[in-house]
Scaffold this motif. Structure first.
Motif, mmCIF file in Angstrom:
data_model
loop_
_atom_site.group_PDB
_atom_site.id
_atom_site.type_symbol
_atom_site.label_atom_id
_atom_site.label_comp_id
_atom_site.label_asym_id
_atom_site.label_seq_id
_atom_site.Cartn_x
_atom_site.Cartn_y
_atom_site.Cartn_z
ATOM 1 N N LYS A 81 26.217 33.565 68.596
ATOM 2 C CA LYS A 81 27.103 34.650 68.171
ATOM 3 C C LYS A 81 28.422 34.535 68.926
ATOM 4 C CE LYS A 81 25.269 37.957 71.541
ATOM 5 N NZ LYS A 81 24.632 39.286 71.722
ATOM 6 N N PRO A 82 29.503 35.096 68.381
ATOM 7 C CA PRO A 82 30.798 35.039 69.079
ATOM 8 C C PRO A 82 30.733 35.760 70.416
ATOM 9 C CG PRO A 82 31.090 35.642 66.772
ATOM 10 C CD PRO A 82 29.622 35.694 67.041
ATOM 11 N N PHE A 83 31.425 35.197 71.389
ATOM 12 C CA PHE A 83 31.508 35.788 72.717
ATOM 13 C C PHE A 83 32.962 36.193 72.948
ATOM 14 C CE2 PHE A 83 32.151 35.507 77.317
ATOM 15 C CZ PHE A 83 31.103 36.286 77.776
ATOM 16 N N TYR A 84 33.207 37.490 73.129
ATOM 17 C CA TYR A 84 34.584 37.973 73.248
ATOM 18 C C TYR A 84 34.579 39.321 73.965
ATOM 19 C CZ TYR A 84 33.188 40.988 69.392
ATOM 20 O OH TYR A 84 32.524 41.906 68.615
ATOM 21 N N SER A 85 35.757 39.728 74.383
ATOM 22 C CA SER A 85 35.958 41.058 74.960
ATOM 23 C C SER A 85 36.965 41.804 74.097
ATOM 24 C CB SER A 85 36.474 40.965 76.398
ATOM 25 O OG SER A 85 37.782 40.413 76.426
ATOM 26 N N MET A 86 36.817 43.112 74.015
ATOM 27 C CA MET A 86 37.701 43.907 73.172
ATOM 28 C C MET A 86 39.136 43.878 73.700
ATOM 29 S SD MET A 86 35.900 44.902 70.682
ATOM 30 C CE MET A 86 37.092 46.024 69.958
ATOM 31 N N ASN A 87 39.312 43.848 75.012
ATOM 32 C CA ASN A 87 40.668 43.837 75.568
ATOM 33 C C ASN A 87 41.416 42.566 75.162
ATOM 34 O OD1 ASN A 87 40.358 46.298 76.852
ATOM 35 N ND2 ASN A 87 39.572 45.381 78.734
ATOM 36 N N ARG A 88 40.752 41.418 75.286
ATOM 37 C CA ARG A 88 41.405 40.172 74.901
ATOM 38 C C ARG A 88 41.658 40.123 73.397
ATOM 39 N NH1 ARG A 88 38.731 34.630 76.736
ATOM 40 N NH2 ARG A 88 37.211 35.241 75.166
ATOM 41 N N PHE A 105 33.291 34.170 61.388
ATOM 42 C CA PHE A 105 32.553 33.558 62.490
ATOM 43 C C PHE A 105 33.367 32.452 63.152
ATOM 44 C CE2 PHE A 105 29.698 30.240 64.045
ATOM 45 C CZ PHE A 105 28.900 30.965 64.912
ATOM 46 N N GLU A 106 34.060 31.652 62.365
ATOM 47 C CA GLU A 106 34.798 30.506 62.914
ATOM 48 C C GLU A 106 36.166 30.888 63.481
ATOM 49 O OE1 GLU A 106 35.320 30.513 58.374
ATOM 50 O OE2 GLU A 106 33.750 30.909 59.858
ATOM 51 N N ASP A 107 36.541 32.166 63.414
ATOM 52 C CA ASP A 107 37.839 32.579 63.931
ATOM 53 C C ASP A 107 37.819 32.856 65.432
ATOM 54 O OD1 ASP A 107 39.054 32.424 61.459
ATOM 55 O OD2 ASP A 107 38.508 34.458 60.902
ATOM 56 N N TYR A 108 36.650 32.938 66.012
ATOM 57 C CA TYR A 108 36.567 33.206 67.447
ATOM 58 C C TYR A 108 36.748 31.902 68.240
ATOM 59 C CZ TYR A 108 34.738 37.737 66.006
ATOM 60 O OH TYR A 108 34.587 38.978 65.438
ATOM 61 N N LYS A 109 37.009 32.046 69.532
ATOM 62 C CA LYS A 109 37.260 30.881 70.379
ATOM 63 C C LYS A 109 36.051 30.488 71.207
ATOM 64 C CE LYS A 109 42.198 31.913 70.815
ATOM 65 N NZ LYS A 109 43.298 32.238 71.754
ATOM 66 N N GLU A 110 35.222 31.447 71.557
ATOM 67 C CA GLU A 110 34.078 31.178 72.414
ATOM 68 C C GLU A 110 32.809 31.741 71.769
ATOM 69 O OE1 GLU A 110 35.122 32.987 76.074
ATOM 70 O OE2 GLU A 110 36.785 31.594 76.484
#
Length: 355
Positions: A136-143, A174-179
């Protein structure tokens, strides 16, 4: 004439009194309606509390049974461990990685531990201990908010006023995330370290290697052009300084005031332009260096699987206990309902009437 006016004024006052009376009665009915609703809700809560008080012994027994059941199931059940790895992907390899994990999950469902062990280069026993793969995508809301602001800044002004952050987040694929985070669940706590490298190894994919090579060449050419632009700015600045010094020597007899006027008036704006261009180029060079560093590998591993898996925190125990408690309450309610039907049957109240 005055009597007619008096009667007219009296009629108007009577009409106003009637209107206010109707409005007041309407508000009174509305408040009474909501007051009855609140009273009935409070009465329902009180009835439930009285029912629980009467049946508290049975509810406590159900609570104890739930605790005993969860304790026995924990002792008899097999331990489950999990571990997470965090990856930074390039060249849209996240889609192939997702497809690969789905194939592994299919092998698990088919109990094909031999093929799974061959692909992961582990033993069949270790492959049999793996229960699930997930990505699954790994991200933070702030970033993500900063990325949204950058996106809005670069887009057309007509989109800025209508495109909200919620819409931006909803449109991400799904492919738009970086991590991305990969989670593996297994019954063997020592199998996770063996999954490192091989699980995200794409070194044998010629098309990805070719894309990486072309991408690196493009960034290096762009970096060379930016460095050449910086060199030209430095040459221009050096030539300008040399010209100013020569001009100052030629006009030394005119006094320092004319020197500063000529040098200042003719050079400040040009020097500012050179400074701004240099700043932009250096910022772009910094971004290019980041892209070159990131694209050196098809996948950049931020965090590998731990050597030993951990038991995941779960709320299943609490839910199991609550299932017992709510089940007991429902059973008690059903019993009370049947008692009510028995009382109604003895009274013989519900009989058919002649038509």
């Amino acid at each position: 004439m005055s009597e007619h006016n008096t009667n007219k004024q009296t009629n108007e006052e009577v009409d106003l009194i009637g209107i206010f009376t109707i409005i007041g009665n309407g508000f009174k009915r509305v408040f009474n309606f909501f007051g009855k609703i609140l009273y009935n809700l409070f009465a329902l809560i009180m009835r439930l509390l009285i029912f629980i008080r009467k049946k508290i012994v049975y509810i406590l027994i159900a609570f104890v049974l739930g605790i005993v059941y969860t304790s026995i199931s924990d002792k008899l059940g097999a331990d489950v461990y999990e571990s997470q790895a965090i990856l930074q992907t390039n060249f849209q390899v996240e889609l192939q990685l997702k497809s690969r994990l789905e194939e592994y999950k299919q092998l698990i469902e088919n109990n094909d531990t031999i093929e799974l062990a061959r692909r992961l280069e582990i033993t069949p026993e270790e492959a049999a201990s793996i229960y699930d793969f997930d990505i699954k995508p790994f991200y933070s809301m702030n970033r993500m908010r900063f990325e949204y602001y950058d996106y809005i800044y670069e887009t057309d002004s007509t989109i800025k006023s209508s495109f909200t952050f919620d819409e931006y987040e909803e449109d991400l694929r799904f492919e738009d995330y970086k991590e991305y985070e990969i989670k593996v669940v297994s019954g063997n706590k020592d199998v996770f370290e063996d999954l490192n490298e091989k699980l995200w190894d794409f070194s044998n994919f010629d098309n990805l290697e070719l894309s990486k090579k072309r991408n690196q060449e493009m960034y290096l050419r762009k970096r060379a052009l930016l460095e050449k632009s910086l060199s030209n700015i430095d040459s221009t600045r050096a030539a300008k300084r040399k010209a100013l010094v020569k001009q100052a020597e030629n006009n030394n007899t005119n006094g320092s005031r004319n020197i500063f006027e000529m040098g200042g008036n003719s050079g400040v704006s040009e020097e500012q332009v050179l400074y701004e261009n240099e700043k932009l180029i250096r910022d772009e060079l910094f971004m290019i260096d980041e892209k070159i560093s990131r694209s050196e590998n098809i996948i950049n591993v931020i965090k590998k699987f731990e050597k030993t898996g951990v038991i995941p925190k779960s709320t299943n125990k609490i839910f199991s206990i609550l299932y017992f408690v709510f089940g007991a309450i429902i059973i008690l309610l059903i019993i009370e309902f049947f008692k009510y039907l028995s009382r109604e049957e003895t009274v013989n109240k519900w009989t058919f009437r002649k038509l």
